[in-house]
Design an enzyme around this catalytic site. Structure first.
Site, PDB file in Angstrom:
ATOM      1  N   GLN A 139       0.835  -1.203   0.000  1.00 45.27           N
ATOM      2  CA  GLN A 139       0.000   0.000   0.000  1.00 45.27           C
ATOM      3  C   GLN A 139       0.870   1.254   0.000  1.00 45.27           C
ATOM      4  OE1 GLN A 139      -2.061   0.595   3.722  1.00 45.27           O
ATOM      5  NE2 GLN A 139      -3.785   1.598   2.714  1.00 45.27           N
ATOM      6  N   GLY A 140       0.708   2.092  -1.029  1.00 40.36           N
ATOM      7  CA  GLY A 140       1.477   3.334  -1.094  1.00 40.36           C
ATOM      8  C   GLY A 140       0.611   4.525  -0.720  1.00 40.36           C
ATOM      9  N   TYR A 141       0.358   4.665   0.548  1.00 42.47           N
ATOM     10  CA  TYR A 141      -0.483   5.764   1.016  1.00 42.47           C
ATOM     11  C   TYR A 141       0.352   6.791   1.792  1.00 42.47           C
ATOM     12  CZ  TYR A 141      -5.237   4.025  -0.018  1.00 42.47           C
ATOM     13  OH  TYR A 141      -6.401   3.635  -0.621  1.00 42.47           O
ATOM     14  N   SER A 150       3.880  -1.484   4.201  1.00 42.47           N
ATOM     15  CA  SER A 150       3.916  -2.830   4.793  1.00 42.47           C
ATOM     16  C   SER A 150       4.367  -3.836   3.748  1.00 42.47           C
ATOM     17  CB  SER A 150       2.541  -3.242   5.306  1.00 42.47           C
ATOM     18  OG  SER A 150       2.030  -2.268   6.160  1.00 42.47           O
ATOM     19  N   GLU A 168      -9.812  -1.638   5.059  1.00 42.78           N
ATOM     20  CA  GLU A 168      -8.686  -1.829   5.975  1.00 42.78           C
ATOM     21  C   GLU A 168      -9.180  -1.846   7.414  1.00 42.78           C
ATOM     22  OE1 GLU A 168      -5.700   1.254   5.911  1.00 42.78           O
ATOM     23  OE2 GLU A 168      -4.271  -0.028   6.957  1.00 42.78           O
ATOM     24  N   GLU A 188      -6.601   8.188  17.819  1.00 37.93           N
ATOM     25  CA  GLU A 188      -7.044   9.585  17.879  1.00 37.93           C
ATOM     26  C   GLU A 188      -7.840   9.958  16.623  1.00 37.93           C
ATOM     27  OE1 GLU A 188      -4.041   8.465  18.737  1.00 37.93           O
ATOM     28  OE2 GLU A 188      -4.279   8.798  20.888  1.00 37.93           O
TER      29      GLU A 188
END
Lengths: 357, 404
Positions: free
Chosen positions: B135-137, B170, B252, B387
């Protein structure tokens, strides 16, 4: 919200509507201000009985609806939201003793009268200020029962007592050999010390050795449902208030510190609902782990209502400290309900024991 | 009522018999209970012939992704059938060998937003577990504030040229492909973001593993230098990436919270109460000797049970169409709290024996517990920190207000 059948959906909606229209918090305030000795409004109780609530856990054969504890919980939750002063919880708890342990004759004599709302019944277990069903000094012999019970809910008016004696549970009428002393409590509901002196008593022979524990579990589960109503209402009132109150030129609702506090509170309410409904469903299903499910529910309900009753006062600020505001009513009723039928510490200890810890 | 329900139950029971027979034939009993919870994070390990055969069998059957459409290699099962399959697998200690981010996040999103060509190209390989996705976030300055991302895809006709840096990728070092959010328009914030698929073996892609406090390196920094990405590998329209990316995050969260099985791990393993008796001994009434620890274990155990009941309630509510369940949105935070409390209690229960790093004097289970404890600190940070989840709960569910 648990998955409800059509009858339960109707019951829930009716209870909520009735409680909001006929028994809002202002009705409780009026009753409190009047210093009602009964602790409830007789006309309101009759109206509740006419809607069938007194007979929710009474079998159909005895004039009730036989709907079970999840249904009872829906009504108690709706009443609890508005601090409804009703003898329903106490009566239902006593009813469970008759259903589980009563003979055919005992059931035929009492259950129809309970279902119709003709009489208020209650459990008389504790002999001190702490729930301690294992320490019962009350004795019965030759059909006469003697002993002193403390803090009996609806004890001021109940016409039928289910009394714990050393050798089991007994039916005692409210008329002969029964002396009542009102205990003025912080929640302004009915609590009374009852002295039984050679009161005519009729033993509940069914249900086995564990009858008292089974009955106490049903009382605790019903109380937890009422607590759920209080906690949710306290939360909603607070959330609404934060959206209107302005400080530092901002609505309180826009402050992240308060948002996270509300999110955390809301999260605990979700777990509370699951635990409470889980216990009611376990009772209805007759599962073998009702004791664990109830201890889980009462411990979590107590902790979460405790949190809720602190937050409703704190987040309302000064106004929440005034008698004119309803927040204090929630705080005061909360502590009484937390203490009834075993507080969080009691039920955690029991849960540990049941799990071999 | 009963006449409507019974045929469905019959069909489910027929499916149960079918699943049971198939599993008996294909699941190698030597693999019973050998599922590695952290395998998706710890990278590829050597597969035994049994493991390879099990993965192949499940991949061909489509049961690794049981509810995905059959035409793309999924199992085509209903949710009820998938639950039955899960029950039957649990019954014999079998586990799903098909997993990873392709299954949990990218696949469901592509099924919703991808073109027919994209689905046919990517979904079957995910269903068989043949292609690893990452995942490229997140970026160094765009973690929780994702809309601030800067990696830029410059328009070059039929393709983009991508430059920028991603982090917390990841499994980036083991991945074949990356689903990635990139900026295609610097003048707009949310509307300037597009969702593209990048080949991790393409020239200009570099990964550097990040070592964590637990000693493992499940994450990478990922650098893109003039990486060529065909426009055919953009999912959805240019500038629509934010919407698609958000949808993926919902998948997710629901996976992380346990709806997808993550939380079931919380219920596995030796109960803490039993561990405490072994490490701390018992008092003369047979209770855990340390009474304070005992009650904290009980509180945790109750929290865990209430969580399990809430997961169940949430699933039932979703199924019975009583409207969206408020419970779903809190699951990640509660799951994180429980995971971390459990690990803290386990380590505390073992005393010094629970704080070993490596080598002699510590059992494998003890070392595992230490690493699990340290790794577990991530669960309240990744996938939207606690949060951030609280912000979501406050604003979207409770209707609390934006700061002016």
């Amino acid at each position: 919200m648990a998955i409800l059948n059509e009858d339960q959906v109707m019951l829930r909606d009716m209870a909520r509507e009735w409680a909001d229209n006929e028994a809002p918090v202002t009705a409780f305030r009026t009753l409190r201000n009047a210093g009602s000795p009964a602790g409830y409004d007789a006309a309101q109780w009759q109206a509740q009985a006419e809607m069938g609530w007194a007979g929710i856990v009474v079998p159909e054969a005895h004039g009730g609806a036989g709907m079970g504890y999840l249904s009872l919980g829906l009504v108690l939750e709706a009443l609890g939201r508005n601090l409804g002063a009703s003898p329903l919880a106490a009566t239902a708890a006593a009813t469970s003793a008759l259903v589980l342990g009563g003979s055919d004759a005992q059931q035929a004599e009492w259950l129809p009268r309970i279902a119709s709302g003709e009489i208020v019944a209650t459990l008389a277990i504790d002999e001190g200020p702490i729930f301690a069903p294992e320490a019962i000094a009350t004795r019965a012999a030759d059909g006469k029962l003697s002993g002193t019970k403390r803090f009996v809910a609806e004890g001021d008016t109940a016409q039928l007592f289910i009394v714990a004696a050393a050798d089991g549970l007994y039916l005692v009428r409210g008329d002969e050999g029964v002396a009542r002393m009102h205990r003025a409590m912080v929640d302004h509901r009915s609590h009374a010390d009852i002295v039984f002196e050679a009161a005519p008593a009729d033993r509940l022979a069914g249900g086995g050795d564990g009858l008292l524990a089974q009955v106490a579990d049903r009382a605790a589960a019903a109380t937890a449902a009422e607590m759920l109503g209080l906690a949710e209402a306290a939360f909603e009132m607070t959330n609404d208030y934060l959206k209107t109150r302005v400080q530092f030129g901002q609505k309180l609702s826009s402050f992240q510190a308060l948002q996270h506090r509300m999110a955390a509170w809301f999260t605990e309410l979700q777990l509370m609902r699951s635990a409470v409904e889980g216990a009611l469903e376990a009772i209805d299903a007759g599962r073998s782990d009702i004791d664990q499910a109830v201890s889980l529910a009462k411990a979590i309900a107590s902790d979460t209502l405790h949190l809720s009753s602190r937050e409703i006062v704190q987040l309302h600020g000064g106004i929440g400290m005034t008698d004119d505001h309803d927040a204090g009513f929630y705080l005061k009723r909360a502590r009484v309900l937390e203490t009834m039928w075993g507080n969080a510490a009691y039920h955690r200890e029991r849960f540990a024991r049941l799990n071999g810890y | 009522m009963a006449t409507v329900v019974e045929p469905e139950i019959d069909a489910l029971e027929r499916f149960r018999a079918e699943a049971r027979a198939w599993l008996a034939e294909h699941f190698p009993t030597a693999l019973k209970g050998k599922d590695n919870a952290l395998s998706a994070l710890e990278g590829p390990t050597e597969q035994s012939p049994d493991e390879a055969a099990w993965q192949r069998a499940m991949g061909e059957k489509g049961w690794g992704v049981p509810t995905w459409p059959r035409e793309y290699g999924g199992g085509g099962l209903s949710r009820a059938e998938a639950r039955v399959l899960q029950e039957e697998m649990q019954r014999i200690g079998a586990w799903n060998p098909i997993g990873g981010m392709g299954v949990m996040m990218f696949g469901p999103t592509l099924l919703e937003y991808g073109s027919e060509e994209q689905k046919r190209e990517h979904i079957p390989a995910i269903a068989k577990g043949e292609v690893r996705w990452c995942q490229g976030y997140s970026e160094p300055n765009a973690g929780s504030d994702l809309a601030n991302l800067q990696a830029f895809a410059a328009d070059a006709g039929d393709h983009y040229i991508v430059n920028g840096q991603k982090t917390w990728t990841s499994g980036g070092q083991w991945a074949d492909k990356c689903f990635c959010l990139v900026r295609t328009d610097k003048t707009k914030k949310h509307e300037g973001i597009s969702f593209v698929l990048i080949d991790m073996h393409a020239p200009g892609v570099e990964v550097r593993p990040i070592k964590l406090i637990s000693g493992s390196s499940p994450f990478c920094e990922t650098f893109f230098t003039d990486v060529k990405v065909p426009k055919a590998d953009r999912v959805g329209a240019e500038g629509q990436g934010w919407t698609i990316g958000k949808r993926l995050l919902e998948h997710e969260r629901s996976n992380l919270s346990g709806a997808g099985g993550g939380a079931s791990r919380l219920f596995a393993g030796k109960p803490l109460g039993q561990m405490a008796k072994e490490y701390r001994g018992t008092d003369d009434r047979g209770r855990i000797a340390d009474s304070d620890l005992r009650m904290r274990i009980v509180r945790h155990e109750m929290d865990l049970r209430a969580f399990a009941l809430t997961l169940r309630r949430s699933a039932l509510e979703a199924k019975s169409n009583q409207g969206p369940s408020a419970a779903a949105s809190i699951m990640k935070n509660v799951g994180a709290r429980i995971t971390q409390t459990r690990a803290e209690l386990a380590v505390e229960t073992m005393g010094m024996q629970g704080l070993g790093w490596e080598g002699e004097g510590f059992s494998e289970a003890e070392i595992d517990q230490t690493r699990t404890w340290l790794w577990g600190k991530a669960v309240s940070i990744y996938g939207g920190s606690s949060e951030i989840q609280n912000n979501v709960i406050a604003k979207r569910i409770l209707g609390m207000l934006d700061h002016q």
